[in-house]
Scaffold this motif. Structure first.
Motif, PDB file in Angstrom:
ATOM      1  N   ASP A 173       0.823  -1.215   0.000  1.00 26.74           N
ATOM      2  CA  ASP A 173       0.000   0.000   0.000  1.00 26.74           C
ATOM      3  C   ASP A 173       0.862   1.272   0.000  1.00 26.74           C
ATOM      4  OD1 ASP A 173      -2.134  -1.702   0.020  1.00 26.74           O
ATOM      5  OD2 ASP A 173      -2.684  -1.361   2.119  1.00 26.74           O
ATOM      6  N   ALA A 174       1.957   1.242   0.748  1.00 29.49           N
ATOM      7  CA  ALA A 174       2.874   2.392   0.732  1.00 29.49           C
ATOM      8  C   ALA A 174       3.503   2.532  -0.656  1.00 29.49           C
ATOM      9  CB  ALA A 174       3.956   2.229   1.792  1.00 29.49           C
ATOM     10  N   ALA A 177       1.211   4.427  -2.826  1.00 27.85           N
ATOM     11  CA  ALA A 177       1.290   5.864  -2.539  1.00 27.85           C
ATOM     12  C   ALA A 177       2.546   6.467  -3.174  1.00 27.85           C
ATOM     13  CB  ALA A 177       1.277   6.105  -1.029  1.00 27.85           C
ATOM     14  N   LEU A 178       3.662   5.739  -3.119  1.00 29.15           N
ATOM     15  CA  LEU A 178       4.902   6.219  -3.737  1.00 29.15           C
ATOM     16  C   LEU A 178       4.760   6.334  -5.252  1.00 29.15           C
ATOM     17  CD1 LEU A 178       7.609   4.172  -1.778  1.00 29.15           C
ATOM     18  CD2 LEU A 178       7.228   6.639  -1.646  1.00 29.15           C
ATOM     19  N   TYR A 180       2.218   7.048  -7.009  1.00 29.58           N
ATOM     20  CA  TYR A 180       1.412   8.208  -7.413  1.00 29.58           C
ATOM     21  C   TYR A 180       1.961   9.529  -6.853  1.00 29.58           C
ATOM     22  CZ  TYR A 180      -2.194   5.297  -9.494  1.00 29.58           C
ATOM     23  OH  TYR A 180      -2.869   4.420 -10.309  1.00 29.58           O
ATOM     24  N   ARG A 181       3.096   9.461  -6.149  1.00 25.57           N
ATOM     25  CA  ARG A 181       3.590  10.634  -5.435  1.00 25.57           C
ATOM     26  C   ARG A 181       4.333  11.596  -6.360  1.00 25.57           C
ATOM     27  NH1 ARG A 181       7.552  12.891  -2.365  1.00 25.57           N
ATOM     28  NH2 ARG A 181       6.950  13.566  -0.283  1.00 25.57           N
ATOM     29  N   ARG A 182       3.676  12.728  -6.668  1.00 22.26           N
ATOM     30  CA  ARG A 182       4.294  13.721  -7.541  1.00 22.26           C
ATOM     31  C   ARG A 182       5.229  14.625  -6.744  1.00 22.26           C
ATOM     32  NH1 ARG A 182      -0.257  16.164 -11.576  1.00 22.26           N
ATOM     33  NH2 ARG A 182       1.651  16.957 -12.536  1.00 22.26           N
ATOM     34  N   ALA A 183       6.403  14.893  -7.309  1.00 22.06           N
ATOM     35  CA  ALA A 183       7.377  15.748  -6.632  1.00 22.06           C
ATOM     36  C   ALA A 183       8.406  16.250  -7.633  1.00 22.06           C
ATOM     37  CB  ALA A 183       8.071  14.974  -5.507  1.00 22.06           C
ATOM     38  N   THR A 192       2.515   9.332 -13.911  1.00 22.68           N
ATOM     39  CA  THR A 192       2.465  10.254 -15.051  1.00 22.68           C
ATOM     40  C   THR A 192       2.594   9.482 -16.364  1.00 22.68           C
ATOM     41  OG1 THR A 192       3.560  11.919 -13.672  1.00 22.68           O
ATOM     42  CG2 THR A 192       3.501  12.349 -16.037  1.00 22.68           C
TER      43      THR A 192
ATOM     44  N   PRO B  39      -1.016   4.209   4.638  1.00 22.18           N
ATOM     45  CA  PRO B  39      -0.131   4.094   3.470  1.00 22.18           C
ATOM     46  C   PRO B  39       0.600   5.394   3.152  1.00 22.18           C
ATOM     47  CG  PRO B  39      -2.222   3.030   3.003  1.00 22.18           C
ATOM     48  CD  PRO B  39      -2.376   3.703   4.343  1.00 22.18           C
ATOM     49  N   GLU B  40      -0.098   6.526   3.297  1.00 18.18           N
ATOM     50  CA  GLU B  40       0.527   7.825   3.002  1.00 18.18           C
ATOM     51  C   GLU B  40       1.622   8.136   4.012  1.00 18.18           C
ATOM     52  OE1 GLU B  40      -2.697   7.340   3.422  1.00 18.18           O
ATOM     53  OE2 GLU B  40      -3.500   7.584   1.396  1.00 18.18           O
ATOM     54  N   ALA B  43       4.568   5.938   3.315  1.00 19.16           N
ATOM     55  CA  ALA B  43       5.293   6.391   2.118  1.00 19.16           C
ATOM     56  C   ALA B  43       6.195   7.579   2.468  1.00 19.16           C
ATOM     57  CB  ALA B  43       4.314   6.764   1.014  1.00 19.16           C
ATOM     58  N   GLU B  44       5.659   8.532   3.227  1.00 20.90           N
ATOM     59  CA  GLU B  44       6.461   9.704   3.626  1.00 20.90           C
ATOM     60  C   GLU B  44       7.642   9.276   4.480  1.00 20.90           C
ATOM     61  OE1 GLU B  44       5.715  12.963   2.353  1.00 20.90           O
ATOM     62  OE2 GLU B  44       4.589  11.489   1.192  1.00 20.90           O
ATOM     63  N   GLN B  71       6.763  17.850  -1.127  1.00 16.47           N
ATOM     64  CA  GLN B  71       5.659  18.193  -2.027  1.00 16.47           C
ATOM     65  C   GLN B  71       5.038  19.536  -1.662  1.00 16.47           C
ATOM     66  OE1 GLN B  71       3.436  14.462  -1.225  1.00 16.47           O
ATOM     67  NE2 GLN B  71       3.318  14.267  -3.437  1.00 16.47           N
ATOM     68  N   GLN B  75       1.118  19.457  -5.752  1.00 21.75           N
ATOM     69  CA  GLN B  75       1.618  18.092  -5.936  1.00 21.75           C
ATOM     70  C   GLN B  75       0.888  17.118  -5.014  1.00 21.75           C
ATOM     71  OE1 GLN B  75       5.743  18.946  -5.170  1.00 21.75           O
ATOM     72  NE2 GLN B  75       6.280  19.009  -7.352  1.00 21.75           N
ATOM     73  N   SER B  79      -1.645  14.303  -6.463  1.00 24.72           N
ATOM     74  CA  SER B  79      -1.230  12.903  -6.269  1.00 24.72           C
ATOM     75  C   SER B  79      -2.378  12.096  -5.689  1.00 24.72           C
ATOM     76  CB  SER B  79      -0.039  12.819  -5.310  1.00 24.72           C
ATOM     77  OG  SER B  79       1.079  13.501  -5.827  1.00 24.72           O
ATOM     78  N   ASN B  82      -5.267  11.602  -8.243  1.00 32.98           N
ATOM     79  CA  ASN B  82      -4.838  10.667  -9.266  1.00 32.98           C
ATOM     80  C   ASN B  82      -4.889   9.227  -8.752  1.00 32.98           C
ATOM     81  OD1 ASN B  82      -1.855  10.327 -11.338  1.00 32.98           O
ATOM     82  ND2 ASN B  82      -3.994  10.052 -11.839  1.00 32.98           N
ATOM     83  N   ARG B  83      -4.420   9.048  -7.513  1.00 31.37           N
ATOM     84  CA  ARG B  83      -4.367   7.718  -6.919  1.00 31.37           C
ATOM     85  C   ARG B  83      -5.763   7.190  -6.641  1.00 31.37           C
ATOM     86  NH1 ARG B  83      -2.545   6.824  -0.997  1.00 31.37           N
ATOM     87  NH2 ARG B  83      -3.037   4.624  -0.762  1.00 31.37           N
ATOM     88  N   THR B 198      -3.137  18.776 -14.175  1.00 28.67           N
ATOM     89  CA  THR B 198      -2.547  18.271 -15.419  1.00 28.67           C
ATOM     90  C   THR B 198      -1.233  17.547 -15.124  1.00 28.67           C
ATOM     91  OG1 THR B 198      -1.591  18.918 -17.540  1.00 28.67           O
ATOM     92  CG2 THR B 198      -1.375  20.495 -15.753  1.00 28.67           C
ATOM     93  N   ASN B 199      -0.819  16.681 -16.057  1.00 23.44           N
ATOM     94  CA  ASN B 199       0.489  16.031 -15.943  1.00 23.44           C
ATOM     95  C   ASN B 199       1.640  16.972 -16.307  1.00 23.44           C
ATOM     96  OD1 ASN B 199      -0.221  13.418 -15.144  1.00 23.44           O
ATOM     97  ND2 ASN B 199      -0.699  12.791 -17.239  1.00 23.44           N
TER      98      ASN B 199
END
Lengths: 280, 244
Positions: A173-174, A177-178, A180-183, A192, B39-40, B43-44, B71, B75, B79, B82-83, B198-199
């Protein structure tokens, strides 16, 4: 030899790929069957690579990896035959399509690369900075030989990473998230480029993570990269993507890299692995 | 066993509260703590606290790689949308657009078309801002915009991407009014103004293209002389070397 494969392909179209899930098959046959059963510009984009698959240089790398796996090596002078890749000590067949997974002995979710390093350091006694362990890239590295051998013994088997353990689920699950993580300076994420079918970057057709029949080829590493003239790993692919995204270098064996692979392997679930593959 | 568990709990709590700050040096937390995070959050944690990336590396603009991973609001929101796979709701879309509009800085003296030939070189070049195992050297080569990675432009160029819409004939179809010039400048500067989430990268906002480069790319899109606005047959034989 040809006949049973052809009938198997016909069977698969009717039933499902699970029907022939039990035996290791030549990567070119696996790819051909996917192409026969699905319309995908990604799968068919390189006619030349498809033609070259039976002579894939990575097949030699797999042979060398097998010798290396069985050879008594390291300070402890033992082979890797007691290495548990998840299906019991010494079981190589079908191990790769069930990675990453949770290992009781380390209490961690591990991918093929980190598990191999674990076995080489604990069983064979290699120091973590020994070139045998530390050198991760390129056809001539022990790491690529061993990975290619182990992966090739999963060719044709459906991706099936376990998610029974809470940590396996958490990492998957993480990883999503990674993904889809935009940065960064270009606002990119993996999504993308990899959430549509048939899109191109310049002339290259991109694989879609939501289309498992093409995603299986996308994650079928190790593969011989024609443009690099080297056999490359999953971690090498991830590194390249983060470089293109203008984001910091991904660290192989880190939990971020393993989480990402947990997600991407889950996304190909049920589709047969093409190992070793050939890529542009 | 008990001692182990309590260490794990402390570590998880510290991570959640953002108490541990150093990135790559710290050993990764025992994974057992991961199941208590969303999950978020995990991820961080994996990005910033568990050595997932070489965050100490320097970048072309003298900042650290760490800053690339932090971010901003756009962003983060985009994100998550989109997810989720859901459509962007109107209220959020309006917020993202307004945020984008605020970032736009126009050139002094207003928007004018630059040089389409320089614009073409920028559109073809994917150089710039890459870090890690091979760092792009901006002193030796000017960064580009990599437009062809995602868009069709010159109808004679066959190696074009399709992640974004085709822009062939962009100026021919739209003309070069001041309103169109301003509109195009805003898209290049921060496309979220008109296309929230947008992308497309925010070239002006991030400063990955200078104001002058933006007006050159605009010329490539809008100038009647630009190959983008010619018919296929009239520009047969592409003389520009591809500088991907």
């Amino acid at each position: 030899m040809v006949k049973p494969i052809a009938s198997a392909a016909a069977f698969a179209a009717v039933l499902s790929t699970a029907a022939l899930a039990s035996e290791v098959r030549a990567p070119e046959d696996v790819l051909q069957e996917l192409i026969d059963n699905h319309e995908s510009a990604y799968l068919t984009q390189s006619e030349q690579n498809i033609m070259m698959m039976p002579d894939n240089a990575a097949l030699w790398t797999a042979d060398e990896g097998k010798e290396l796996f069985l050879e008594k090596r390291g300070p402890n002078n033992v082979s890797l035959e007691t290495c548990d890749l998840g299906k019991g000590p010494g079981v190589v067949d079908g191990a790769y399509v069930e990675l990453p997974r949770f290992f009781e002995d380390t209490g961690r979710v591990m991918d093929l690369e980190s598990r191999l390093i674990y076995c080489m350091t604990t069983i064979q006694g290699f120091a973590p900075d020994d070139p045998a362990v530390k050198s991760r890239h390129g056809t001539d590295s022990d790491m690529m030989k061993l990975q290619t051998y182990i992966a090739s013994r999963s060719s044709g088997l459906p991706w099936n990473p376990p998610l029974d353990h809470p940590l396996e689920q958490a990492m998957r699950d993480a990883g999503e998230a990674l993904f889809y993580r935009r940065a960064g300076t270009s606002d990119f994420s993996c999504a993308t480029c990899h959430t549509n079918t048939g899109n191109r970057i310049r002339a290259s057709v991109l694989p879609n993570i939501n289309a498992p029949h093409e995603w299986t080829k996308a994650i079928s590493w190790p593969a011989y990269r024609v443009g690099h003239q080297q056999v490359r790993s999953s971690n090498h692919r991830v590194r390249g993507c983060y470089w293109q995204m203008r984001q910091p270098q991904s660290i192989p064996g880190s939990d971020a890299a393993i989480a990402l692979m947990s997600y991407w392997t889950d996304a190909a679930r049920g589709q047969p692995a093409i190992l070793p593959d050939m890529k542009r | 066993m008990n001692h182990h568990t309590s260490t794990v709990t402390v570590f998880a709590a510290a991570a959640l509260l953002g108490l541990t700050t150093s990135a790559t040096a710290a050993p990764p937390a025992p994974q057992a703590a991961y199941t208590s995070m969303s999950p978020e959050e995990l991820a961080e944690y994996l990005v910033f606290e568990a050595g997932g990336f070489d965050l100490d590396a320097t970048t072309q603009d003298g900042s650290t790689a760490l800053e690339r991973m932090i971010q901003d609001r756009t962003q983060k929101v985009c994100s998550a949308i989109n997810r989720s796979g859901e459509e962007l709701d109107r209220a959020t879309a309006a917020k993202i657009s307004a945020l984008a509009e605020e970032t736009i800085v126009f050139p002094e003296g207003g928007v004018a078309l630059g040089d389409w030939k320089r614009g073409e070189a920028i559109a073809r070049s994917g150089y710039g801002f890459r870090i890690g195992h091979r760092v792009d050297d901006h002193a030796s080569r000017t960064p580009g915009g990599n437009c062809y990675a995602c868009h069709q432009l010159d109808p004679n160029e066959i190696a074009y991407g399709t992640v974004g819409p085709s822009l062939t004939g962009y100026g021919r179809l739209r003309g070069t009014s001041d309103a169109m010039l301003n509109h195009t400048y805003k898209i290049l500067y921060n496309a979220h103004t008109f296309f929230p989430c947008t992308n497309m990268p925010r070239f002006g906002h991030h400063g990955t293209l200078t104001q002058e480069q933006l007006t050159d790319v605009m010329a490539y899109l809008l100038d009647p002389e630009s190959p983008v606005n010619q018919e296929v047959t009239e520009t047969a034989g592409n003389e520009q070397a591809s500088a991907d």
